[in-house]
Design a protein around this motif. Structure first.
Motif, PDB file in Angstrom:
ATOM      1  N   ILE A 136       0.869  -1.174   0.000  1.00 29.47           N
ATOM      2  CA  ILE A 136       0.000   0.000   0.000  1.00 29.47           C
ATOM      3  C   ILE A 136       0.906   1.224   0.000  1.00 29.47           C
ATOM      4  O   ILE A 136       1.819   1.328   0.826  1.00 29.47           O
ATOM      5  CB  ILE A 136      -0.936   0.024   1.227  1.00 29.47           C
ATOM      6  N   SER A 137       0.662   2.141  -0.907  1.00 32.98           N
ATOM      7  CA  SER A 137       1.515   3.320  -1.047  1.00 32.98           C
ATOM      8  C   SER A 137       0.890   4.526  -0.363  1.00 32.98           C
ATOM      9  O   SER A 137      -0.338   4.637  -0.265  1.00 32.98           O
ATOM     10  CB  SER A 137       1.760   3.637  -2.524  1.00 32.98           C
ATOM     11  N   ALA A 138       1.731   5.413   0.081  1.00 31.00           N
ATOM     12  CA  ALA A 138       1.262   6.680   0.649  1.00 31.00           C
ATOM     13  C   ALA A 138       0.825   7.617  -0.469  1.00 31.00           C
ATOM     14  O   ALA A 138       1.318   7.538  -1.604  1.00 31.00           O
ATOM     15  CB  ALA A 138       2.359   7.314   1.485  1.00 31.00           C
ATOM     16  N   ILE A 139      -0.128   8.509  -0.161  1.00 30.23           N
ATOM     17  CA  ILE A 139      -0.584   9.488  -1.140  1.00 30.23           C
ATOM     18  C   ILE A 139       0.429  10.630  -1.197  1.00 30.23           C
ATOM     19  O   ILE A 139       0.799  11.198  -0.170  1.00 30.23           O
ATOM     20  CB  ILE A 139      -1.960  10.049  -0.750  1.00 30.23           C
ATOM     21  N   THR A 140       0.904  10.941  -2.412  1.00 32.00           N
ATOM     22  CA  THR A 140       1.870  12.025  -2.568  1.00 32.00           C
ATOM     23  C   THR A 140       1.406  12.998  -3.650  1.00 32.00           C
ATOM     24  O   THR A 140       0.982  12.551  -4.729  1.00 32.00           O
ATOM     25  CB  THR A 140       3.256  11.467  -2.942  1.00 32.00           C
ATOM     26  N   PRO A 141       1.458  14.301  -3.393  1.00 33.59           N
ATOM     27  CA  PRO A 141       1.742  14.894  -2.081  1.00 33.59           C
ATOM     28  C   PRO A 141       0.589  14.669  -1.114  1.00 33.59           C
ATOM     29  O   PRO A 141      -0.553  14.452  -1.542  1.00 33.59           O
ATOM     30  CB  PRO A 141       1.917  16.379  -2.404  1.00 33.59           C
ATOM     31  N   ALA A 142       0.892  14.720   0.159  1.00 33.72           N
ATOM     32  CA  ALA A 142      -0.115  14.427   1.177  1.00 33.72           C
ATOM     33  C   ALA A 142      -1.235  15.466   1.141  1.00 33.72           C
ATOM     34  O   ALA A 142      -0.967  16.669   1.175  1.00 33.72           O
ATOM     35  CB  ALA A 142       0.527  14.386   2.553  1.00 33.72           C
ATOM     36  N   PRO A 143      -2.520  15.029   1.088  1.00 32.30           N
ATOM     37  CA  PRO A 143      -3.632  15.983   1.016  1.00 32.30           C
ATOM     38  C   PRO A 143      -4.077  16.509   2.380  1.00 32.30           C
ATOM     39  O   PRO A 143      -4.888  17.437   2.436  1.00 32.30           O
ATOM     40  CB  PRO A 143      -4.741  15.168   0.365  1.00 32.30           C
ATOM     41  N   TYR A 144      -3.573  15.938   3.465  1.00 35.34           N
ATOM     42  CA  TYR A 144      -3.973  16.357   4.808  1.00 35.34           C
ATOM     43  C   TYR A 144      -2.730  16.501   5.670  1.00 35.34           C
ATOM     44  O   TYR A 144      -1.663  15.951   5.366  1.00 35.34           O
ATOM     45  CB  TYR A 144      -4.950  15.355   5.428  1.00 35.34           C
ATOM     46  N   THR A 145      -2.880  17.232   6.755  1.00 36.84           N
ATOM     47  CA  THR A 145      -1.737  17.487   7.638  1.00 36.84           C
ATOM     48  C   THR A 145      -1.776  16.659   8.915  1.00 36.84           C
ATOM     49  O   THR A 145      -0.746  16.508   9.572  1.00 36.84           O
ATOM     50  CB  THR A 145      -1.677  18.975   8.015  1.00 36.84           C
ATOM     51  N   ALA A 146      -2.938  16.139   9.271  1.00 35.80           N
ATOM     52  CA  ALA A 146      -3.050  15.365  10.505  1.00 35.80           C
ATOM     53  C   ALA A 146      -4.249  14.446  10.430  1.00 35.80           C
ATOM     54  O   ALA A 146      -5.208  14.704   9.694  1.00 35.80           O
ATOM     55  CB  ALA A 146      -3.172  16.288  11.720  1.00 35.80           C
ATOM     56  N   VAL A 147      -4.195  13.346  11.216  1.00 32.76           N
ATOM     57  CA  VAL A 147      -5.280  12.368  11.289  1.00 32.76           C
ATOM     58  C   VAL A 147      -5.518  12.046  12.756  1.00 32.76           C
ATOM     59  O   VAL A 147      -4.572  11.760  13.495  1.00 32.76           O
ATOM     60  CB  VAL A 147      -4.943  11.076  10.516  1.00 32.76           C
ATOM     61  N   THR A 148      -6.786  12.091  13.163  1.00 34.79           N
ATOM     62  CA  THR A 148      -7.155  11.729  14.529  1.00 34.79           C
ATOM     63  C   THR A 148      -8.255  10.680  14.467  1.00 34.79           C
ATOM     64  O   THR A 148      -9.354  10.955  13.939  1.00 34.79           O
ATOM     65  CB  THR A 148      -7.660  12.949  15.315  1.00 34.79           C
ATOM     66  N   VAL A 149      -7.969   9.478  14.976  1.00 33.25           N
ATOM     67  CA  VAL A 149      -8.950   8.402  14.975  1.00 33.25           C
ATOM     68  C   VAL A 149      -9.918   8.615  16.125  1.00 33.25           C
ATOM     69  O   VAL A 149      -9.512   8.713  17.291  1.00 33.25           O
ATOM     70  CB  VAL A 149      -8.262   7.032  15.088  1.00 33.25           C
ATOM     71  N   SER A 150     -11.200   8.673  15.807  1.00 32.89           N
ATOM     72  CA  SER A 150     -12.213   8.937  16.836  1.00 32.89           C
ATOM     73  C   SER A 150     -13.019   7.702  17.214  1.00 32.89           C
ATOM     74  O   SER A 150     -13.660   7.686  18.278  1.00 32.89           O
ATOM     75  CB  SER A 150     -13.176  10.027  16.349  1.00 32.89           C
ATOM     76  N   GLY A 151     -13.024   6.674  16.387  1.00 29.32           N
ATOM     77  CA  GLY A 151     -13.777   5.470  16.715  1.00 29.32           C
ATOM     78  C   GLY A 151     -13.396   4.315  15.820  1.00 29.32           C
ATOM     79  O   GLY A 151     -13.042   4.499  14.653  1.00 29.32           O
ATOM     80  N   ILE A 152     -13.444   3.094  16.401  1.00 33.12           N
ATOM     81  CA  ILE A 152     -13.110   1.879  15.648  1.00 33.12           C
ATOM     82  C   ILE A 152     -14.124   0.801  16.021  1.00 33.12           C
ATOM     83  O   ILE A 152     -14.378   0.542  17.199  1.00 33.12           O
ATOM     84  CB  ILE A 152     -11.683   1.375  15.953  1.00 33.12           C
ATOM     85  N   LYS A 153     -14.704   0.190  15.014  1.00 31.22           N
ATOM     86  CA  LYS A 153     -15.564  -0.973  15.190  1.00 31.22           C
ATOM     87  C   LYS A 153     -14.933  -2.140  14.443  1.00 31.22           C
ATOM     88  O   LYS A 153     -14.408  -1.964  13.331  1.00 31.22           O
ATOM     89  CB  LYS A 153     -16.963  -0.696  14.648  1.00 31.22           C
ATOM     90  N   GLY A 154     -14.974  -3.341  15.049  1.00 33.74           N
ATOM     91  CA  GLY A 154     -14.318  -4.491  14.442  1.00 33.74           C
ATOM     92  C   GLY A 154     -15.223  -5.692  14.325  1.00 33.74           C
ATOM     93  O   GLY A 154     -16.247  -5.800  15.000  1.00 33.74           O
ATOM     94  N   THR A 155     -14.834  -6.612  13.456  1.00 29.70           N
ATOM     95  CA  THR A 155     -15.578  -7.868  13.302  1.00 29.70           C
ATOM     96  C   THR A 155     -15.206  -8.877  14.375  1.00 29.70           C
ATOM     97  O   THR A 155     -15.982  -9.796  14.651  1.00 29.70           O
ATOM     98  CB  THR A 155     -15.318  -8.481  11.918  1.00 29.70           C
ATOM     99  N   HIS A 156     -14.022  -8.734  14.980  1.00 26.19           N
ATOM    100  CA  HIS A 156     -13.562  -9.657  16.005  1.00 26.19           C
ATOM    101  C   HIS A 156     -12.957  -8.865  17.168  1.00 26.19           C
ATOM    102  O   HIS A 156     -12.442  -7.755  16.972  1.00 26.19           O
ATOM    103  CB  HIS A 156     -12.514 -10.638  15.455  1.00 26.19           C
ATOM    104  N   GLU A 157     -12.987  -9.444  18.318  1.00 26.50           N
ATOM    105  CA  GLU A 157     -12.402  -8.816  19.498  1.00 26.50           C
ATOM    106  C   GLU A 157     -10.878  -8.861  19.403  1.00 26.50           C
ATOM    107  O   GLU A 157     -10.298  -9.842  18.913  1.00 26.50           O
ATOM    108  CB  GLU A 157     -12.867  -9.555  20.757  1.00 26.50           C
ATOM    109  N   VAL A 158     -10.223  -7.804  19.847  1.00 28.63           N
ATOM    110  CA  VAL A 158      -8.766  -7.737  19.810  1.00 28.63           C
ATOM    111  C   VAL A 158      -8.233  -7.491  21.212  1.00 28.63           C
ATOM    112  O   VAL A 158      -8.943  -6.990  22.088  1.00 28.63           O
ATOM    113  CB  VAL A 158      -8.277  -6.617  18.859  1.00 28.63           C
ATOM    114  N   THR A 159      -6.962  -7.845  21.406  1.00 26.84           N
ATOM    115  CA  THR A 159      -6.295  -7.639  22.697  1.00 26.84           C
ATOM    116  C   THR A 159      -4.962  -6.961  22.450  1.00 26.84           C
ATOM    117  O   THR A 159      -4.484  -6.872  21.309  1.00 26.84           O
ATOM    118  CB  THR A 159      -6.067  -8.977  23.424  1.00 26.84           C
ATOM    119  N   ASP A 160      -4.341  -6.490  23.527  1.00 26.33           N
ATOM    120  CA  ASP A 160      -3.019  -5.873  23.409  1.00 26.33           C
ATOM    121  C   ASP A 160      -1.902  -6.907  23.444  1.00 26.33           C
ATOM    122  O   ASP A 160      -0.730  -6.557  23.297  1.00 26.33           O
ATOM    123  CB  ASP A 160      -2.816  -4.858  24.548  1.00 26.33           C
ATOM    124  N   ASP A 161      -2.249  -8.172  23.663  1.00 20.95           N
ATOM    125  CA  ASP A 161      -1.258  -9.255  23.658  1.00 20.95           C
ATOM    126  C   ASP A 161      -1.777 -10.367  22.739  1.00 20.95           C
ATOM    127  O   ASP A 161      -2.122 -11.466  23.203  1.00 20.95           O
ATOM    128  CB  ASP A 161      -1.029  -9.775  25.083  1.00 20.95           C
TER     129      ASP A 161
END
Length: 382
Positions: free
Chosen positions: A293-318
Motif C-alpha cells: 500500500i503506497s502513501a498518497i503524494t503529495p499528502a492531502p492532509y496534515t493530521a489524522v485523529t482516529v475517533s472510533g473503531i468498530k471491528g468484526t472480532h475482538e482484539v487484545t493488546d497481547d
C-alpha cells in the motif's frame, strides 16, 4: 525350388599371423592390403570364384518394392484429383453459417455510452438555454423546442443516474444535475424585470440535485469497411422526474466489536492512516510483510485523529500470531487550509510477533447477512 539365398564363393581370407609385415616406413596402423612385395595392390574380390569354402550368404533384394511404392503414390494422387471437384462443390453449395454475435456485449456498451452522452448533452443545453438558443437545442432533438426562458440556469456535476432499454433501439436515460436555485424562504426577483427600490437585489442560491429523463434512439448500422456507425437522436425534451429512491431500510454493518483508539490495534491503525494520507512517518513500518500500500503524494492532509473503531472480532493488546479483525475506522482529517472533515476507512488488521499490522485496505464495508434471531458461529474464523 531355387532359394532366395545364393552363395558366392571367394578366396578365403588370410589369418592375421599369415599377413606380411608392413614395408619400411609404413604405418603399423595401415591396411593389411598395403601393396607389399608379396601381396597385390588391392584386396581380393569376393565374387566370381567357385573354389571357396563356406562363403558368406547374400540376400537378394525384392525388385517389386519400388514398383508398389510408385503405384501407391499414383493412387493417392488420383484420389486427390477426384476429391477436388467434390470439395469445391461442397464449398459452393453448403449453406452459409449464421454470423456469430461475438461483439454483442461491446455493441450494447457502445449504444449505452452513446445514449448517455446525448442525454447529458441535451439536459445541460436545455437547462442553460435562453430564448436565443432555439436552433442549438433543436439540433439535439427531433421534438419541438417550444418556449425558452430569458435567462438560463447555472448547473454543475451532470451524470447518468439510471439507464434502461425502453423499446427497440430506444434507451430511457435519467440524468442527475446540480442546479443553483433560490434558497428556501427567499423571495425571487420578478420575472423579466428588475427589483424595485429598497428591495433585495441578490437572492442567495443553493445547489439542489435534480433529475431529468430523456428517451434516446440509437440506430446502429454496420458496414464492411467502416465498421459500426451509430445514429443518435433524442426523441423528446427532458422531463423532470423524482430521483432514485433510497433503500427503505439500510442493512446493518457487520462490526459488532468496539475497539479503543488507544489500544495497540487502534494505535497501529492511526499510525498507518497518518503515514498514508498525511505523510507522517514511513508507511511500511505498519504493513504486514507481503502487503503493498503506497502513501498518497503529495499528502492531502496534515493530521489524522482516529475517533472510533468498530471491528468484526475482538482484539487484545497481547495477541497471538495470525489473530485478526476487519476494522471500520472513523477518523477526523485536517486539511491543508486547517479545516477538518471526517472520513471512514476499512482496514484488515492481523497480529504478528505481538503487534498489530495492516494486512489490507478493503474496498467496501461488510454487511451483516445473518438473519435476525440466529447466531453466526463462523464469524470468528473469517
Amino acid at each position: 525350388m531355387t532359394s532366395l539365398l545364393e552363395r558366392r564363393r571367394g578366396k578365403k581370407a588370410a589369418k592375421p599371423a599369415e599377413l606380411p609385415a608392413p614395408a619400411d616406413g609404413a604405418s603399423s596402423t595401415g591396411s593389411p592390403w598395403a601393396g607389399g612385395p608379396d601381396q597385390p595392390a588391392t584386396p581380393p574380390s569376393s565374387g566370381g570364384g567357385d573354389d571357396g569354402e563356406n562363403p558368406p550368404p547374400q540376400v537378394v533384394e525384392w525388385s517389386n518394392g519400388p514398383a508398389l511404392v510408385t503405384k501407391a503414390w499414383g493412387a493417392v494422387l488420383a484420389l486427390a484429383l477426384l476429391a477436388g471437384p467434390a470439395a469445391l462443390a461442397w464449398t459452393l453449395l453448403r449453406p452459409q453459417p449464421a454470423p456469430v454475435s461475438a461483439t454483442a456485449g461491446a455493441a450494447s456498451t457502445a449504444e449505452e455510452a452513446a445514449a448517455n452522452e446525448r442525454a447529458i448533452e441535451l439536459v445541460e443545453t436545455w437547462l442553460r438555454a435562453d430564448s436565443n438558443d432555439q436552433q442549438l437545442l433543436a439540433s439535439l432533438t427531433n421534438a419541438p423546442v417550444g418556449s425558452l426562458p430569458q435567462t438560463g440556469l447555472t448547473i454543475r456535476d451532470s451524470s447518468v443516474a439510471q439507464i434502461e432499454p425502453a423499446d427497440d433501439d430506444v434507451w430511457s436515460v435519467t440524468v442527475g444535475v446540480d442546479v443553483a436555485e433560490p434558497a428556501p424562504g427567499s423571495t425571487p426577483p420578478p420575472a423579466g424585470g428588475e427589483a424595485k427600490a429598497g428591495e433585495q437585489t441578490e437572492v442567495p442560491l443553493v445547489w439542489v440535485r435534480r433529475y431529468f429523463q430523456v428517451p434516446v434512439l440509437v440506430d446502429r448500422t454496420d458496414t464492411e469497411w467502416s465498421g459500426p456507425n451509430l445514429a443518435v437522436t433524442a426523441l423528446a425534451l427532458p422531463a423532470p422526474v423524482p430521483g432514485p429512491a433510497a433503500a427503505a431500510e439500510p442493512p446493518d454493518l457487520d462490526y459488532p466489536e468496539t475497539i479503543s483508539p488507544t489500544s495497540a490495534a487502534g494505535q497501529s491503525a492511526a499510525g498507518f492512516l497518518a503515514a498514508m494520507i498525511a505523510g507522517d512517518g514511513e508507511i511500511t513500518r505498519y504493513l504486514r510483510p507481503g502487503t503493498s500500500i503506497s502513501a498518497i503524494t503529495p499528502a492531502p492532509y496534515t493530521a489524522v485523529t482516529v475517533s472510533g473503531i468498530k471491528g468484526t472480532h475482538e482484539v487484545t493488546d497481547d495477541p497471538a500470531d495470525d489473530d485478526g479483525t476487519h476494522a471500520l475506522i472513523t477518523a477526523e482529517l485536517t486539511r491543508l487550509d486547517g479545516n477538518k472533515t471526517t472520513a471512514q476507512y476499512v482496514l484488515t488488521l492481523v497480529a504478528r510477533d505481538g503487534r498489530w499490522e495492516v494486512a489490507g485496505l478493503e474496498p467496501a464495508v461488510r454487511i451483516n447477512t445473518t438473519p435476525s434471531g440466529t447466531i453466526d458461529s463462523g464469524t470468528a474464523g473469517d
